[in-house]
Design an enzyme around this catalytic site. Structure first.
Site, PDB file in Angstrom:
ATOM      1  N   HIS A  54       0.850  -1.204   0.000  1.00  0.00           N
ATOM      2  CA  HIS A  54       0.000   0.000   0.000  1.00  0.00           C
ATOM      3  C   HIS A  54       0.875   1.240   0.000  1.00  0.00           C
ATOM      4  O   HIS A  54       2.085   1.150   0.134  1.00  0.00           O
ATOM      5  CB  HIS A  54      -0.983  -0.010   1.173  1.00  0.00           C
ATOM      6  CG  HIS A  54      -0.359   0.071   2.535  1.00  0.00           C
ATOM      7  ND1 HIS A  54       0.436  -0.923   3.069  1.00  0.00           N
ATOM      8  CD2 HIS A  54      -0.404   1.045   3.492  1.00  0.00           C
ATOM      9  CE1 HIS A  54       0.825  -0.578   4.282  1.00  0.00           C
ATOM     10  NE2 HIS A  54       0.336   0.609   4.563  1.00  0.00           N
ATOM     11  N   HIS A  56       1.457   3.881   1.927  1.00  0.00           N
ATOM     12  CA  HIS A  56       2.065   4.592   3.063  1.00  0.00           C
ATOM     13  C   HIS A  56       3.592   4.599   2.964  1.00  0.00           C
ATOM     14  O   HIS A  56       4.202   3.621   2.553  1.00  0.00           O
ATOM     15  CB  HIS A  56       1.619   3.969   4.388  1.00  0.00           C
ATOM     16  CG  HIS A  56       0.184   4.263   4.713  1.00  0.00           C
ATOM     17  ND1 HIS A  56      -0.533   3.535   5.637  1.00  0.00           N
ATOM     18  CD2 HIS A  56      -0.659   5.214   4.237  1.00  0.00           C
ATOM     19  CE1 HIS A  56      -1.768   4.027   5.717  1.00  0.00           C
ATOM     20  NE2 HIS A  56      -1.859   5.035   4.874  1.00  0.00           N
ATOM     21  N   ASP A  58       6.068   4.306   4.924  1.00  0.00           N
ATOM     22  CA  ASP A  58       6.920   3.280   5.535  1.00  0.00           C
ATOM     23  C   ASP A  58       6.897   1.963   4.738  1.00  0.00           C
ATOM     24  O   ASP A  58       7.584   1.007   5.106  1.00  0.00           O
ATOM     25  CB  ASP A  58       6.545   3.042   7.006  1.00  0.00           C
ATOM     26  CG  ASP A  58       5.087   2.672   7.217  1.00  0.00           C
ATOM     27  OD1 ASP A  58       4.209   3.296   6.602  1.00  0.00           O
ATOM     28  OD2 ASP A  58       4.834   1.741   7.999  1.00  0.00           O
ATOM     29  N   HIS A  59       6.141   1.919   3.636  1.00  0.00           N
ATOM     30  CA  HIS A  59       6.087   0.724   2.787  1.00  0.00           C
ATOM     31  C   HIS A  59       6.602   0.974   1.371  1.00  0.00           C
ATOM     32  O   HIS A  59       6.805   0.019   0.619  1.00  0.00           O
ATOM     33  CB  HIS A  59       4.660   0.153   2.754  1.00  0.00           C
ATOM     34  CG  HIS A  59       4.184  -0.210   4.125  1.00  0.00           C
ATOM     35  ND1 HIS A  59       4.148  -1.513   4.587  1.00  0.00           N
ATOM     36  CD2 HIS A  59       3.790   0.569   5.163  1.00  0.00           C
ATOM     37  CE1 HIS A  59       3.733  -1.505   5.842  1.00  0.00           C
ATOM     38  NE2 HIS A  59       3.507  -0.255   6.220  1.00  0.00           N
ATOM     39  N   HIS A 113      -7.415  -0.523   5.357  1.00  0.00           N
ATOM     40  CA  HIS A 113      -6.326   0.321   5.891  1.00  0.00           C
ATOM     41  C   HIS A 113      -6.063   1.432   4.875  1.00  0.00           C
ATOM     42  O   HIS A 113      -6.005   2.608   5.233  1.00  0.00           O
ATOM     43  CB  HIS A 113      -5.095  -0.558   6.101  1.00  0.00           C
ATOM     44  CG  HIS A 113      -3.898   0.170   6.654  1.00  0.00           C
ATOM     45  ND1 HIS A 113      -3.845   0.658   7.937  1.00  0.00           N
ATOM     46  CD2 HIS A 113      -2.704   0.488   6.092  1.00  0.00           C
ATOM     47  CE1 HIS A 113      -2.664   1.248   8.132  1.00  0.00           C
ATOM     48  NE2 HIS A 113      -1.963   1.159   7.024  1.00  0.00           N
ATOM     49  N   ASP A 132      -0.135  -3.975   6.117  1.00  0.00           N
ATOM     50  CA  ASP A 132      -0.747  -3.432   7.337  1.00  0.00           C
ATOM     51  C   ASP A 132      -2.213  -3.840   7.462  1.00  0.00           C
ATOM     52  O   ASP A 132      -3.018  -3.119   8.058  1.00  0.00           O
ATOM     53  CB  ASP A 132      -0.642  -1.901   7.363  1.00  0.00           C
ATOM     54  CG  ASP A 132       0.772  -1.425   7.649  1.00  0.00           C
ATOM     55  OD1 ASP A 132       1.669  -2.269   7.860  1.00  0.00           O
ATOM     56  OD2 ASP A 132       0.984  -0.194   7.663  1.00  0.00           O
ATOM     57  N   HIS A 170       4.755  -5.067  10.068  1.00  0.00           N
ATOM     58  CA  HIS A 170       5.364  -4.479  11.271  1.00  0.00           C
ATOM     59  C   HIS A 170       5.577  -5.524  12.358  1.00  0.00           C
ATOM     60  O   HIS A 170       4.813  -6.487  12.472  1.00  0.00           O
ATOM     61  CB  HIS A 170       4.455  -3.393  11.873  1.00  0.00           C
ATOM     62  CG  HIS A 170       4.359  -2.143  11.054  1.00  0.00           C
ATOM     63  ND1 HIS A 170       5.173  -1.054  11.253  1.00  0.00           N
ATOM     64  CD2 HIS A 170       3.528  -1.813  10.032  1.00  0.00           C
ATOM     65  CE1 HIS A 170       4.842  -0.092  10.383  1.00  0.00           C
ATOM     66  NE2 HIS A 170       3.856  -0.540   9.641  1.00  0.00           N
TER      67      HIS A 170
HETATM   68 FE    FE Z   1       2.878   0.614   8.013  1.00  0.00          FE
HETATM   69 ZN    ZN Z   2       0.188   1.553   6.560  1.00  0.00          ZN
END
Ligand code: FE
Ligand code: ZN
Length: 258
Positions: A54, A56, A58-59, A113, A132, A170
């Site tokens: 996805h 975001h 951090d991905h 999400h 996530d 995570h």
């Molecule tokens: Fe994340």
């Molecule tokens: Zn996320």
């Protein structure tokens, strides 16, 4: 065939998916390209694909750097992430196939999400990469969908074969288990998983992967039918109905504040 976790940021995981015969590999969810490229070089692999779950940061934060470092690399991403995947080359929908050497993965649309969140399921590896959406003993926050969207997405993952290993985005396992135990203190598999996870983390190891079979036993967001979980929720909110969506929504709201 191998799956190699590469820790990213404070608690994220990228994963290398390796086809041994060709030495080709893909990376799921890269936020720090340097660490991923180091691992690829150290193992003398050929990185050919990026598989983001996805949009975001951090991905996908490492996508641009990977694309610069590896000309011609394929960068997948869900069509309905609306162009928010950096360096994207290939738009995929639910049911699409992605390839890493001789390995093929199926894209599973699991919105909630984010609207375009996807999982990658590799039957040859008996593995699913859930980003996530499904964590070990937990699930992601519902940012772009509704409770029922997340319930449907989790149900799609739970329908995979029991032996499927779950690689999530995570390392949230300990906190998730602590929350789950507040609702099901007498769930024996849950208690055992918590003791195991504490030991594993104390040794500095990862708690991934889990399995679909495990998650059905310990993940409160898959356990809306559990009498113990329902009783715990009713103690907190006498008005709550037995509707699985309402049970999920209440559980998610409690976790948001935990
Ligand atoms: Fe994340
Ligand atoms: Zn996320």
């Amino acid at each position: 065939m191998a799956i190699i976790p590469v820790p990213q940021l404070s608690d994220n995981y990228a994963y290398l998916i390796v086809d041994d015969a060709s030495r080709e590999c893909g990376v799921v969810d890269c936020s720090e390209a340097g660490k991923v490229l180091d691992e690829v070089r150290r193992r003398e692999l050929n990185l050919i694909a990026v598989l983001p779950t996805h949009w975001h940061f951090d991905h996908v934060g490492g996508n641009e750097e990977l694309a610069r470092a590896v000309p011609g690399i394929r960068v997948y991403g869900a069509r309905n992430e609306n162009g928010r995947i950096p360096a994207q080359t290939n738009e995929v929908d639910d049911g699409a196939t992605v390839r890493v050497g001789a390995l093929s993965g199926r894209v599973i649309g699991i919105p909630a999400h984010t609207n375009g969140h996807i999982a990658y399921y590799f039957p040859q590896l008996e593995a699913v990469f859930t980003g996530d959406t499904m964590f070990i003993a937990g699930c992601g926050r519902v940012f772009e969908g509704k409770a029922e969207t997340m319930v449907a997405s989790l149900a799609k993952l739970a329908a995979l074969p029991d032996a499927t290993r779950v690689y999530c985005g995570h390392e949230y396992t300990i906190k998730n288990l602590e929350f789950a135990l507040t609702l099901e203190p007498d769930n024996q598999p849950l208690r055992a998983k918590y003791a195991w996870a504490k030991k594993v983390r104390a040794e500095g190891k990862f708690t991934i992967p889990s399995t679909i079979a495990d998650e059905k036993q310990i993940n409160p967001f898959l356990r809306t039918a559990s009498p113990e979980l329902r009783a715990s929720l009713k103690k907190l909110d006498g008005a709550i109905s037995d509707d699985p969506i309402a049970i999920f929504a209440k559980t998610r709201a409690l976790k948001d504040k935990f």
